[in-house]
Design a protein around this motif. Structure first.
Motif, PDB file in Angstrom:
ATOM      1  N   ASP A  48       0.826  -1.216   0.000  1.00  0.00           N
ATOM      2  CA  ASP A  48       0.000   0.000   0.000  1.00  0.00           C
ATOM      3  C   ASP A  48       0.860   1.266   0.000  1.00  0.00           C
ATOM      4  O   ASP A  48       0.589   2.211  -0.731  1.00  0.00           O
ATOM      5  CB  ASP A  48      -1.045   0.008   1.116  1.00  0.00           C
ATOM      6  CG  ASP A  48      -0.474   0.034   2.516  1.00  0.00           C
ATOM      7  OD1 ASP A  48       0.750   0.162   2.691  1.00  0.00           O
ATOM      8  OD2 ASP A  48      -1.269  -0.098   3.457  1.00  0.00           O
ATOM      9  N   GLY A  49       1.919   1.276   0.787  1.00  0.00           N
ATOM     10  CA  GLY A  49       2.804   2.448   0.806  1.00  0.00           C
ATOM     11  C   GLY A  49       3.522   2.648  -0.510  1.00  0.00           C
ATOM     12  O   GLY A  49       3.642   3.773  -1.008  1.00  0.00           O
ATOM     13  N   TYR A  50       3.990   1.559  -1.088  1.00  0.00           N
ATOM     14  CA  TYR A  50       4.687   1.627  -2.367  1.00  0.00           C
ATOM     15  C   TYR A  50       3.760   2.197  -3.449  1.00  0.00           C
ATOM     16  O   TYR A  50       4.134   3.107  -4.185  1.00  0.00           O
ATOM     17  CB  TYR A  50       5.195   0.229  -2.765  1.00  0.00           C
ATOM     18  CG  TYR A  50       5.726   0.163  -4.170  1.00  0.00           C
ATOM     19  CD1 TYR A  50       6.993   0.661  -4.477  1.00  0.00           C
ATOM     20  CD2 TYR A  50       4.957  -0.377  -5.199  1.00  0.00           C
ATOM     21  CE1 TYR A  50       7.478   0.617  -5.783  1.00  0.00           C
ATOM     22  CE2 TYR A  50       5.429  -0.426  -6.496  1.00  0.00           C
ATOM     23  CZ  TYR A  50       6.690   0.066  -6.783  1.00  0.00           C
ATOM     24  OH  TYR A  50       7.158   0.029  -8.067  1.00  0.00           O
ATOM     25  N   LEU A  51       2.546   1.646  -3.534  1.00  0.00           N
ATOM     26  CA  LEU A  51       1.601   2.106  -4.554  1.00  0.00           C
ATOM     27  C   LEU A  51       1.169   3.554  -4.316  1.00  0.00           C
ATOM     28  O   LEU A  51       1.039   4.325  -5.278  1.00  0.00           O
ATOM     29  CB  LEU A  51       0.372   1.192  -4.591  1.00  0.00           C
ATOM     30  CG  LEU A  51       0.619  -0.237  -5.073  1.00  0.00           C
ATOM     31  CD1 LEU A  51      -0.659  -1.054  -4.976  1.00  0.00           C
ATOM     32  CD2 LEU A  51       1.169  -0.248  -6.489  1.00  0.00           C
ATOM     33  N   ALA A  52       0.967   3.911  -3.067  1.00  0.00           N
ATOM     34  CA  ALA A  52       0.542   5.287  -2.767  1.00  0.00           C
ATOM     35  C   ALA A  52       1.608   6.291  -3.230  1.00  0.00           C
ATOM     36  O   ALA A  52       1.278   7.332  -3.802  1.00  0.00           O
ATOM     37  CB  ALA A  52       0.270   5.447  -1.269  1.00  0.00           C
TER      38      ALA A  52
END
Length: 177
Positions: A48-52
């Motif tokens: 989720d952090g990577y995609l955000a």
């Protein structure tokens, strides 16, 4: 509601499922299934952090819920492991104390309009805690696994304390306000 935020919500939803499987499924399958659920939940943390960041989808919801979901997942697993007799309670108390202290510290920083960047040590801490949880929950029956588990528990405690101290030292201006 973007994909990174949906992944964060999925992680929160997986917590009670993880606990139900761990406590209500017959042994030893309970541990294997729970570990699979925990690994999936842990991977959503990284994804989720990577995609955000990659898709420029950073949101206030994500900034609030992502670290909360991480803490809930790890704390639920650690408390369950005390109940199962896998971890001594003092380990969980140290980790809980650090999380509460840093959360309080972040609250003070927000009130003072101070932006506190995530620490590399915090990411190391979370990763080691998650690996430790997986290895200890699996309880693999190899002769050397007891030593591996003890080393991982020691590393988790060490990096929990180190990351907390690092966070406070790097942001000591929060305490001056």
């Amino acid at each position: 509601m973007n994909l990174p935020n949906k992944l964060t919500i999925l992680r929160v939803i997986l917590i009670p499922i993880f606990l139900l499987v761990l406590f209500l499924t017959p042994s030893p399958m309970n541990r294997y299934i729970a570990v699979v659920i925990f690994v999936i939940a842990s991977l959503t943390d990284f994804l989720d952090g990577y995609l955000a960041r990659k898709w420029n989808l950073v949101s206030n919801f994500g900034k609030f819920m992502d670290p909360l979901a991480d803490k809930l997942l790890v704390m639920a697993a650690l408390v369950a492991m005390v109940e199962l007799g896998d971890l001594p309670s003092w380990v969980v108390i140290i980790i809980l104390a650090r999380e509460f202290a840093i959360t309080g510290f972040r609250t003070l920083a927000m009130e003072a309009n101070i932006v506190m960047a995530a620490s590399w040590w915090g990411k190391v801490k979370t990763t080691i805690q998650m690996v430790m949880i997986i290895v200890v929950l699996l309880g693999l029956p190899f002769a050397f696994m007891g030593a591996v588990e003890m080393i991982l528990v020691a590393l988790a405690v060490f990096f929990t304390v180190l990351s907390g101290v690092d966070y406070i030292v790097k942001n000591k201006q929060v305490l001056k306000g």
